[in-house]
Design a protein around this motif. Structure first.
Motif, PDB file in Angstrom:
ATOM      1  N   MET A  21       0.881  -1.178  -0.014  1.00 13.99           N
ATOM      2  CA  MET A  21      -0.029   0.027  -0.026  1.00 13.99           C
ATOM      3  C   MET A  21       1.020   1.117  -0.002  1.00 13.99           C
ATOM      4  O   MET A  21       0.742   2.379  -0.789  1.00 13.99           O
ATOM      5  N   LEU A  22       1.695   1.325   0.877  1.00 21.22           N
ATOM      6  CA  LEU A  22       2.842   2.391   1.090  1.00 21.22           C
ATOM      7  C   LEU A  22       4.042   2.205   0.063  1.00 21.22           C
ATOM      8  O   LEU A  22       4.424   3.116  -0.125  1.00 21.22           O
ATOM      9  N   GLY A  23       3.928   1.108  -0.286  1.00 19.26           N
ATOM     10  CA  GLY A  23       5.309   0.693  -1.130  1.00 19.26           C
ATOM     11  C   GLY A  23       6.596   0.551  -0.459  1.00 19.26           C
ATOM     12  O   GLY A  23       7.679   0.698  -0.915  1.00 19.26           O
ATOM     13  N   LEU A  24       6.581  -0.044   0.876  1.00 13.20           N
ATOM     14  CA  LEU A  24       7.728  -0.335   1.674  1.00 13.20           C
ATOM     15  C   LEU A  24       8.420  -1.518   1.031  1.00 13.20           C
ATOM     16  O   LEU A  24       9.714  -1.607   1.286  1.00 13.20           O
ATOM     17  N   ARG A  25       7.589  -2.436   0.674  1.00  9.43           N
ATOM     18  CA  ARG A  25       7.829  -3.874   0.047  1.00  9.43           C
ATOM     19  C   ARG A  25       8.740  -4.589   1.065  1.00  9.43           C
ATOM     20  O   ARG A  25       9.271  -5.609   0.754  1.00  9.43           O
ATOM     21  N   ASP A  26       8.618  -4.484   2.305  1.00  8.68           N
ATOM     22  CA  ASP A  26       9.240  -5.408   3.260  1.00  8.68           C
ATOM     23  C   ASP A  26       8.301  -6.789   3.179  1.00  8.68           C
ATOM     24  O   ASP A  26       6.997  -6.720   2.842  1.00  8.68           O
ATOM     25  N   GLU A  27       8.884  -7.861   3.759  1.00  8.25           N
ATOM     26  CA  GLU A  27       7.999  -9.198   3.485  1.00  8.25           C
ATOM     27  C   GLU A  27       7.538  -9.594   4.849  1.00  8.25           C
ATOM     28  O   GLU A  27       8.287  -9.468   5.748  1.00  8.25           O
ATOM     29  N   HIS A  28       6.444 -10.228   4.594  1.00  6.12           N
ATOM     30  CA  HIS A  28       5.472 -10.863   5.617  1.00  6.12           C
ATOM     31  C   HIS A  28       5.154 -12.258   5.546  1.00  6.12           C
ATOM     32  O   HIS A  28       4.620 -12.580   4.154  1.00  6.12           O
ATOM     33  N   ARG A  29       5.409 -13.014   6.331  1.00  2.42           N
ATOM     34  CA  ARG A  29       4.906 -14.555   6.209  1.00  2.42           C
ATOM     35  C   ARG A  29       3.412 -14.882   6.480  1.00  2.42           C
ATOM     36  O   ARG A  29       3.057 -14.276   7.665  1.00  2.42           O
ATOM     37  N   TYR A  30       2.806 -15.433   5.723  1.00  2.00           N
ATOM     38  CA  TYR A  30       1.494 -15.870   6.184  1.00  2.00           C
ATOM     39  C   TYR A  30       1.544 -17.408   5.781  1.00  2.00           C
ATOM     40  O   TYR A  30       2.087 -18.093   5.223  1.00  2.00           O
ATOM     41  N   PHE A  31       0.224 -17.999   6.475  1.00  2.00           N
ATOM     42  CA  PHE A  31      -0.177 -19.521   6.106  1.00  2.00           C
ATOM     43  C   PHE A  31      -1.495 -19.442   6.121  1.00  2.00           C
ATOM     44  O   PHE A  31      -2.399 -18.570   6.710  1.00  2.00           O
ATOM     45  N   GLN A  32      -1.908 -20.308   5.055  1.00  6.73           N
ATOM     46  CA  GLN A  32      -3.535 -20.560   5.058  1.00  6.73           C
ATOM     47  C   GLN A  32      -3.659 -22.199   5.786  1.00  6.73           C
ATOM     48  O   GLN A  32      -3.194 -22.967   5.204  1.00  6.73           O
ATOM     49  N   CYS A  33      -4.716 -21.946   6.507  1.00  9.37           N
ATOM     50  CA  CYS A  33      -5.017 -23.203   7.488  1.00  9.37           C
ATOM     51  C   CYS A  33      -5.500 -24.115   6.389  1.00  9.37           C
ATOM     52  O   CYS A  33      -6.474 -24.201   5.700  1.00  9.37           O
ATOM     53  N   ALA A  34      -5.071 -25.340   6.644  1.00 10.47           N
ATOM     54  CA  ALA A  34      -5.226 -26.703   5.757  1.00 10.47           C
ATOM     55  C   ALA A  34      -6.831 -27.092   6.086  1.00 10.47           C
ATOM     56  O   ALA A  34      -7.455 -27.625   5.166  1.00 10.47           O
ATOM     57  N   ASP A  35      -7.307 -26.624   7.475  1.00  7.92           N
ATOM     58  CA  ASP A  35      -8.539 -27.152   7.686  1.00  7.92           C
ATOM     59  C   ASP A  35      -9.722 -25.965   7.498  1.00  7.92           C
ATOM     60  O   ASP A  35     -10.522 -26.239   6.657  1.00  7.92           O
ATOM     61  N   CYS A  36      -9.259 -25.013   7.836  1.00  5.51           N
ATOM     62  CA  CYS A  36     -10.749 -23.789   7.964  1.00  5.51           C
ATOM     63  C   CYS A  36     -10.488 -22.929   6.698  1.00  5.51           C
ATOM     64  O   CYS A  36     -11.270 -22.103   6.308  1.00  5.51           O
ATOM     65  N   GLY A  37      -9.125 -22.998   6.052  1.00  3.73           N
ATOM     66  CA  GLY A  37      -9.008 -22.004   4.856  1.00  3.73           C
ATOM     67  C   GLY A  37      -8.627 -20.531   5.327  1.00  3.73           C
ATOM     68  O   GLY A  37      -8.474 -19.761   4.529  1.00  3.73           O
ATOM     69  N   CYS A  38      -8.438 -20.076   6.614  1.00  2.00           N
ATOM     70  CA  CYS A  38      -8.164 -19.016   6.967  1.00  2.00           C
ATOM     71  C   CYS A  38      -6.534 -18.567   6.765  1.00  2.00           C
ATOM     72  O   CYS A  38      -5.775 -19.213   7.251  1.00  2.00           O
ATOM     73  N   LEU A  39      -6.488 -17.734   5.943  1.00  2.76           N
ATOM     74  CA  LEU A  39      -4.995 -16.840   5.571  1.00  2.76           C
ATOM     75  C   LEU A  39      -4.870 -16.175   6.846  1.00  2.76           C
ATOM     76  O   LEU A  39      -5.384 -15.151   6.867  1.00  2.76           O
ATOM     77  N   GLN A  40      -3.812 -16.164   7.518  1.00  5.61           N
ATOM     78  CA  GLN A  40      -3.413 -15.428   8.501  1.00  5.61           C
ATOM     79  C   GLN A  40      -1.579 -15.141   8.655  1.00  5.61           C
ATOM     80  O   GLN A  40      -0.899 -15.943   8.216  1.00  5.61           O
ATOM     81  N   ILE A  41      -1.520 -14.049   9.236  1.00  2.00           N
ATOM     82  CA  ILE A  41      -0.013 -13.752   9.193  1.00  2.00           C
ATOM     83  C   ILE A  41       0.624 -14.601  10.322  1.00  2.00           C
ATOM     84  O   ILE A  41      -0.068 -15.087  11.617  1.00  2.00           O
ATOM     85  N   GLU A  42       1.945 -14.968  10.383  1.00  2.00           N
ATOM     86  CA  GLU A  42       2.630 -15.802  11.107  1.00  2.00           C
ATOM     87  C   GLU A  42       2.771 -15.173  12.392  1.00  2.00           C
ATOM     88  O   GLU A  42       2.373 -15.615  13.402  1.00  2.00           O
ATOM     89  N   ASN A  43       3.600 -13.951  12.084  1.00  2.00           N
ATOM     90  CA  ASN A  43       3.801 -13.261  13.356  1.00  2.00           C
ATOM     91  C   ASN A  43       3.266 -11.772  12.981  1.00  2.00           C
ATOM     92  O   ASN A  43       3.660 -11.027  12.242  1.00  2.00           O
ATOM     93  N   ILE A  44       2.782 -11.205  14.181  1.00  2.00           N
ATOM     94  CA  ILE A  44       2.150  -9.992  14.081  1.00  2.00           C
ATOM     95  C   ILE A  44       3.556  -8.900  14.606  1.00  2.00           C
ATOM     96  O   ILE A  44       4.051  -9.188  15.504  1.00  2.00           O
ATOM     97  N   PRO A  45       3.504  -8.129  13.564  1.00  2.00           N
ATOM     98  CA  PRO A  45       4.664  -7.105  13.890  1.00  2.00           C
ATOM     99  C   PRO A  45       4.746  -6.532  15.110  1.00  2.00           C
ATOM    100  O   PRO A  45       3.490  -5.956  15.317  1.00  2.00           O
ATOM    101  N   ASP A  46       5.994  -6.128  15.955  1.00  2.00           N
ATOM    102  CA  ASP A  46       5.721  -5.287  17.036  1.00  2.00           C
ATOM    103  C   ASP A  46       5.322  -3.849  16.646  1.00  2.00           C
ATOM    104  O   ASP A  46       4.836  -3.295  17.465  1.00  2.00           O
ATOM    105  N   ASN A  47       5.726  -3.604  15.536  1.00  2.00           N
ATOM    106  CA  ASN A  47       5.582  -1.851  15.148  1.00  2.00           C
ATOM    107  C   ASN A  47       4.434  -1.717  14.085  1.00  2.00           C
ATOM    108  O   ASN A  47       4.465  -1.178  13.352  1.00  2.00           O
TER     109      ASN A  47
END
Ligand SMILES: [Zn+2]
Length: 318
Positions: A21-47
């Motif tokens: 959105m801002l164009g920072l282009r830093d990378e964030h890991r997500y995973f999609q639950c194999a059971d319920c299908g929810c895509l979620q961030i692995e670690n919520i950034p502190d900042n």
């Protein structure tokens, strides 16, 4: 990784998404639950707060000037959009729709309904409702700079849902829910402060969509790292059941943004870039004709329950 919605520890699929959105282009890991299908961030950034700049879209003031005739017509349109009443408003809604207000109609609310908007930013939607005569409204958003009181009496308070008590007819989350770290606790609190028979309206982006299939990590509404949870139909239903709600209806309400925004990310053009359609039609890679085709396509996707966002209508049983 353990799914934060259904608890599954199955082999989840991982993704890496960039802040675009801002164009920072830093990378964030997500995973999609194999059971319920929810895509979620692995670690919520502190900042996380630093990803919400001062000009973040929900923070600009509602209810700025404009010509009086136009304001009167918009008021009629908004009345029709929210309640289905007012014939002139019906024409206006056709010509220049307020899609956001129209999402309230299935909730079947009256003008004296008690309505709480959670994470409402500066409160645009509530402001429109107040102008059409709804009079028991409150907006809350812990990330606002301060409380806001509008000339029409609408109050927006700087706090979160856990400080709220009482008996609401409708508690709404318009694209705020996906930003909240604890999904169950927030929805449970919404349940607790609703009257029996009251309704929670949760509008969120969804991975149960063509756009997630088509664009993957370039899907514009993944919006790493601000969007912590991208629900599937299954994971929203699981959440509703866990918190005591009965899911009454799901209405897809996506628009052309899902296509042009995602196409821009594919070409490494951030949403706030000078070449973005959001910033300038002139410098954009799209023609107005293409954009209107994307709107048309989005209407079709909604009709097929394949749009990239939906409104979930959750009833608290009597
Ligand atoms: Zn899950």
């Amino acid at each position: 990784m353990k799914c934060r919605i259904c608890g599954s520890e199955a082999e989840h699929r991982s993704y890496v998404a960039k802040e675009m959105m801002l164009g920072l282009r830093d990378e964030h890991r997500y995973f999609q639950c194999a059971d319920c299908g929810c895509l979620q961030i692995e670690n919520i950034p502190d900042n996380l707060a630093s990803y919400y700049p001062d000009n973040y879209y929900s923070y600009s003031d509602a209810g700025k000037g404009g010509n009086p005739l136009k304001k009167a017509l918009m008021k009629m349109r908004d009345t029709y959009a929210a309640t289905g009443q007012c014939q002139i408003g019906r024409v206006m809604q056709f010509l220049s729709p307020n899609a956001k207000l129209a999402t309230l109609r299935p909730a079947n609310i009256s003008k004296d309904a008690r309505i709480l908007d959670v994470g409402c930013g500066s409160g645009h939607l509530l402001h429109s409702l107040r102008e059409t005569g709804f009079n028991q409204l409150l907006g809350i958003d812990p990330f606002n700079r301060e409380d806001i009181v509008y000339p029409n009496g609408l109050r927006i308070e700087k706090r979160d849902i856990f400080s709220e008590t009482g008996q609401w007819d409708l508690v709404m989350f318009h694209h705020s829910f996906e930003h909240l770290p604890d999904q169950q606790a927030n929805l449970q609190q919404a349940f607790n402060i609703l009257k029996p028979g009251g309704m929670a309206l949760v509008r969120v982006p969804t991975v149960s969509s063509w756009a997630w299939q088509e664009y993957g990590v370039n899907w514009v509404q993944l919006d790493a790292p601000r969007h912590l949870f991208l629900h599937s139909l299954k994971s929203m239903e699981a959440l509703a059941t866990q918190t005591g709600f009965r899911q009454e209806q799901v209405v897809y309400d996506s628009f052309g943004f899902q296509i042009w925004g995602s196409k821009q990310y594919e070409q490494d053009i951030p949403l706030r870039d000078p070449r973005s359609w959001a910033e300038s039609a002139e410098n954009s890679i799209f023609t107005a004709k293409q954009i209107s085709e994307y709107e048309q396509r989005s209407h079709e996707l909604n009709a097929l329950n394949q749009g990239d966002q939906a409104a979930f209508y959750l009833r608290k049983p009597v």
